[in-house]
Design a protein around this motif. Sequence first.
Motif, mmCIF file in Angstrom:
data_model
loop_
_atom_site.group_PDB
_atom_site.id
_atom_site.type_symbol
_atom_site.label_atom_id
_atom_site.label_comp_id
_atom_site.label_asym_id
_atom_site.label_seq_id
_atom_site.Cartn_x
_atom_site.Cartn_y
_atom_site.Cartn_z
ATOM 1 N N ILE A 170 42.042 30.408 42.149
ATOM 2 C CA ILE A 170 42.286 29.830 42.616
ATOM 3 C C ILE A 170 43.790 29.470 43.137
ATOM 4 N N VAL A 171 43.955 29.936 44.591
ATOM 5 C CA VAL A 171 45.018 30.039 45.556
ATOM 6 C C VAL A 171 45.674 28.764 44.741
ATOM 7 N N HIS A 172 47.817 29.351 44.247
ATOM 8 C CA HIS A 172 48.746 29.151 44.140
ATOM 9 C C HIS A 172 49.235 28.125 45.549
ATOM 10 N N PRO A 182 48.811 22.304 42.142
ATOM 11 C CA PRO A 182 48.918 21.464 41.321
ATOM 12 C C PRO A 182 48.476 22.388 39.926
ATOM 13 N N VAL A 183 48.877 23.682 39.697
ATOM 14 C CA VAL A 183 47.874 24.697 39.146
ATOM 15 C C VAL A 183 48.557 24.705 37.903
ATOM 16 N N GLU A 184 49.646 23.985 38.023
ATOM 17 C CA GLU A 184 49.860 23.957 36.213
ATOM 18 C C GLU A 184 48.567 22.753 35.125
ATOM 19 N N VAL A 197 42.196 31.963 33.667
ATOM 20 C CA VAL A 197 42.839 31.456 35.340
ATOM 21 C C VAL A 197 43.424 32.601 35.669
ATOM 22 N N MET A 198 42.495 32.699 36.595
ATOM 23 C CA MET A 198 43.687 33.600 37.676
ATOM 24 C C MET A 198 44.389 32.549 39.314
ATOM 25 N N LEU A 199 45.905 33.480 39.681
ATOM 26 C CA LEU A 199 46.128 32.558 40.463
ATOM 27 C C LEU A 199 46.383 33.924 41.969
ATOM 28 N N ASP A 200 46.396 33.418 42.760
ATOM 29 C CA ASP A 200 45.664 33.903 44.161
ATOM 30 C C ASP A 200 47.369 33.832 44.351
ATOM 31 N N GLY A 201 48.056 34.321 44.146
ATOM 32 C CA GLY A 201 50.195 34.402 44.564
ATOM 33 C C GLY A 201 50.341 35.191 45.773
ATOM 34 N N PHE A 219 46.214 35.087 35.139
ATOM 35 C CA PHE A 219 46.004 36.278 35.621
ATOM 36 C C PHE A 219 46.842 35.773 36.745
ATOM 37 N N PHE A 220 47.569 36.602 37.482
ATOM 38 C CA PHE A 220 48.678 35.913 38.682
ATOM 39 C C PHE A 220 49.143 37.591 39.877
ATOM 40 N N ALA A 221 48.344 37.438 41.220
ATOM 41 C CA ALA A 221 48.019 38.536 41.829
ATOM 42 C C ALA A 221 49.497 37.621 42.930
ATOM 43 N N PHE A 222 49.306 39.640 43.859
ATOM 44 C CA PHE A 222 50.560 39.008 44.539
ATOM 45 C C PHE A 222 51.013 40.692 45.691
ATOM 46 N N SER A 223 51.127 40.307 46.811
ATOM 47 C CA SER A 223 51.613 41.793 47.443
ATOM 48 C C SER A 223 52.859 41.860 47.783
#
Length: 407
Positions: A170-172, A182-184, A197-201, A219-223
């Motif tokens: 899900i997108v953060h 409400p990602v928490e 859970v993966m977060l698109d950060g 997981f947490f991803a960002f650019s």
Amino acid sequence: MSLNIQDIRASFPILHQEVNGKPLVYLDNAATTQKPLSVIEALDYYYKTDNSNIHRGAHTLADRATRKYENTRELIQKFIGAKEVEEVIFTKGTTESINLVASSFGRKFVKKGDEVIISTLEHHSNIVPWQLLCEEVGAILKVIPINDKGEIIFEEFEKLLTSKTKLVSIVHVSNALGTINPVEEIIAKAHAVGAKVMLDGAQSSSHLTIDVQKLDCDFFAFSAHKIYGPTGLGVLYGKREVLESMPPYQGGGEMIKEVSFEKTTFNEIPFKFEAGTPNIGDVIAFEKALEFVNTVGKKQIVDHENELLAYATEKLSSIKGFIPYGTADNKVSVLSFLIQGMHPFDVGMMLDAGGIAVRTGHHCTQPLMNRFRIEGTVRASFSVYNTLEEVDRLYESVSKIAKLKNK
């Protein structure tokens, strides 16, 4: 402590130019942020002074490049609150980070009949990889609906969760609407049924303080380019135990321990997921972007951006024909809108004629636009170097454009 915005602006060379005979007003920060001079100079310095491949060289240039490269990894660990530096993996961007998880974790742990959950707010990069995975293995993709304000309907998310849910991605923060999810609570609910859970950060990394341990995401991803750094560089965070359970994403140099024609053994994390020569210069330059954020202060940045958003929302809402999209109670500095009876592309072109850069279109969120029964929006997105005076220029230009339609 209030920010000296003019001092901040002075460190961004690109802002000091005219576009179509007008001083540039850059309000396309959700697409990519501009780069401070320190980032540009670091990239230039690397290629002039330290250019060499890393990790495998015994000479001085290779040693210098390796140390600087790994310094950035350590700074990222602190920036996102990762427990260990080895949990930080370099990729080409958020898109590749999500594809890595879909390809590696997904193909090992998601089987026929299993379920993956995403939301209506997702960028295409957090939709298509999961569609491909589900089609390949026979899994089911479920989508959390949203309300008219652009917020996920949490009760509907809870109904989608089952013992077959293997992953929630899900997108953060929504790139199109600015909604903060409400990602928490999402993570806690997903973990309760055994799902990862993966977060698109991609957006949250520049607007919110990130602590992956507190969030407890897997997981947490960002650019980098969304947070004042170079393009073509991203980060994937993953919990050690999850990353170690996953097979490599790509094969090649650096990700191996031993290779023979009979068998290959793989390197430890993070190198298991970093095949080939990486984007060395941009990783080194990214350290300066993070230092910029740390020096200014994330809270000060957020407070300034929120002030700009509140001011812009109030001003533009007074314009006849102004239609906002994304009115969540909890959001970052993104203002998406339409002018009644006008195509967003036309509005964007007229704003550009006045030197104002905004984004128009579906913002790589076509399912979200379909939810609102529109083709796209005009999106103004604010960053730390934007000013109230620039918002005034946006307001004045949009007012004139709206009056053209209302004649």
